[in-house]
Enzyme design. Structure first.
Site, mmCIF file in Angstrom:
data_model
loop_
_atom_site.group_PDB
_atom_site.id
_atom_site.type_symbol
_atom_site.label_atom_id
_atom_site.label_comp_id
_atom_site.label_asym_id
_atom_site.label_seq_id
_atom_site.Cartn_x
_atom_site.Cartn_y
_atom_site.Cartn_z
ATOM 1 C CG ASP A 134 10.053 -4.591 -4.688
ATOM 2 O OD1 ASP A 134 11.206 -4.446 -4.322
ATOM 3 O OD2 ASP A 134 9.152 -4.910 -3.822
ATOM 4 C CB CYS A 195 -9.545 -0.169 -1.191
ATOM 5 S SG CYS A 195 -9.883 0.695 -2.756
ATOM 6 C CB CYS A 215 0.382 3.758 3.843
ATOM 7 S SG CYS A 215 0.141 2.199 3.409
ATOM 8 C CB CYS A 242 -1.414 -2.880 6.379
ATOM 9 S SG CYS A 242 -3.236 -2.618 6.411
ATOM 10 C CB CYS A 245 -6.325 -1.403 0.644
ATOM 11 S SG CYS A 245 -4.671 -1.560 0.261
#
Length: 380
Positions: A134, A195, A215, A242, A245
């Site tokens: 990533d 979500c 977000c 977080c 979702c």
């Protein structure tokens, strides 16, 4: 045993739970969705996501690795077992469960390099590769879905029907054609919108669309400046990332605890650290506490900004002394958010420390924040 089976066997021996191969040409619909996402400004302050050279690399991986033909995609399940229950003695923050233990980059990248060496030995010749966890300009979820590792859900996460979405993804680009054995998994969200309904800030603006500017993960990790005041109450206790979702997704019922010890929680402090302890960390203490953790990357200033917001949301009067000390912090960003937090708590003691700080504050933006905070306390 064919080459694809040998690659899969090796990947699993290295600790990966899923492995597949995709063409090095990302599907057009994902390229188009990415361009639309940037055009809307949904990437927020992550300017690197919108740089023309980065967009070009995402559309054409051969710019990264000349002659790229295949992408070996892997995933590892990081779902931790639940931490011990907290005692109701002091306010605690919440940390996204991917950051409870070791930085996943440090665990995955050496294994990806080892997998690339295995492929080179199996294929023979001078196979070139590029491995990412990533950190590179590749559409990793698009490739992972193309390789059969899962489907992209309405929460924009990759979801595997038997593992859920607690997955770290990695890729190895190679300049040879590799056999693709897996089948793609069609989207399986159906009419579910849990979500979208659960997101406190409305960051999921529509199915499959994430507005990073709202977000909580973006605001507490990637965002470097002040958190918009109207969003601060919505962050609740989250101080790093977080999981909401993903937690509400029905597919998570199939998630099972990870087998990787590096991602297994060993104490409540990893998952829900006491906020007052964090608010007093100096630079050395911050680095010592979060050495080897993904949290180290955001630095002390951003973490304490987040902690101040959480204390404003859940801290209560017991947080006033720590926030009063934070009003003398070297960072204007920390002082700004400490002032906001004290305004949320309110009361005579909060008003007193805010007034003292206002008298000595030299930074214009922080001084304005202190004035606003005093006005809010007085209005209650």
């Amino acid at each position: 045993m064919g080459l694809s089976e040998r690659i899969e066997e090796r990947a699993r021996r290295l600790g990966f739970d899923l492995v597949g191969v995709a063409s090095a040409h990302p599907p057009r619909e994902h390229v188009r969705a990415y361009r639309d996402w940037v055009a809307r400004g949904d990437h927020g302050g992550m300017a690197y996501m919108a740089r023309p050279d980065r967009i070009a690399r995402r559309e054409d991986p051969s710019i990264i690795l000349p002659g790229a033909r295949s992408v070996v995609c892997v995933a590892v399940n990081y779902c931790p077992a639940p931490p011990p229950p907290p005692a109701n003695d002091r306010p605690r923050g919440r940390i996204s469960n991917y950051a409870w233990r070791q930085d996943y980059h440090d665990w995955m990248l050496p294994r990806l390099v080892e997998l690339a060496a295995f492929i080179r030995a199996e294929v023979g010749g001078g196979v070139r590769h590029q491995a990412y966890v990533d950190t590179g300009p590749v559409l990793e979820r698009a490739f992972a879905a193309q390789a059969g590792l899962g489907f992209i859900g309405k929460n924009t996460c990759l979801i595997h029907p038997r593992l859920g979405s607690w997955l770290f993804l990695g890729e190895v680009l190679v300049d040879v054609d590799l056999p693709r054995a897996g089948q793609t998994i069609p989207p399986r969200c159906g009419i579910c919108t849990r979500c979208l309904q659960a997101c406190p800030t409305g960051a999921l603006a529509a199915p499959y669309r994430l507005d990073a500017r709202r977000c909580i993960s973006y605001l507490t990790i990637e965002h470097k400046g002040p958190i918009p005041p109207n969003l601060r109450p919505l962050l609740g206790e989250w101080i790093y990332g977080c999981d909401i979702c993903q937690e509400v997704c029905p597919w998570q019922r199939f998630a099972r605890p990870t087998a990787v010890s590096a991602f297994q929680v060993v104490s409540l402090g990893h998952a829900a650290p006491p906020l007052l302890d964090l608010m007093t960390l100096d630079e050395e203490g911050f680095r010592r506490r979060f050495q080897g953790s993904p949290i180290l990357r955001i630095g002390r200033e951003r973490l304490l900004r987040n902690v101040a917001v959480a204390l404003g949301n859940v801290g209560g009067p017991q947080a006033v002394p720590a926030l009063a000390t934070a009003l003398t912090d070297p960072s204007p960003l920390v002082r700004d958010h400490a002032a906001w937090a004290l305004a949320q708590i309110g009361g005579p003691e909060a008003a007193r420390v805010l007034d003292i700080a206002r008298e000595r504050e030299a930074d214009p933006s922080v001084r304005r924040a202190l004035v606003v905070a005093l006005e809010e306390v007085a209005a209650r």
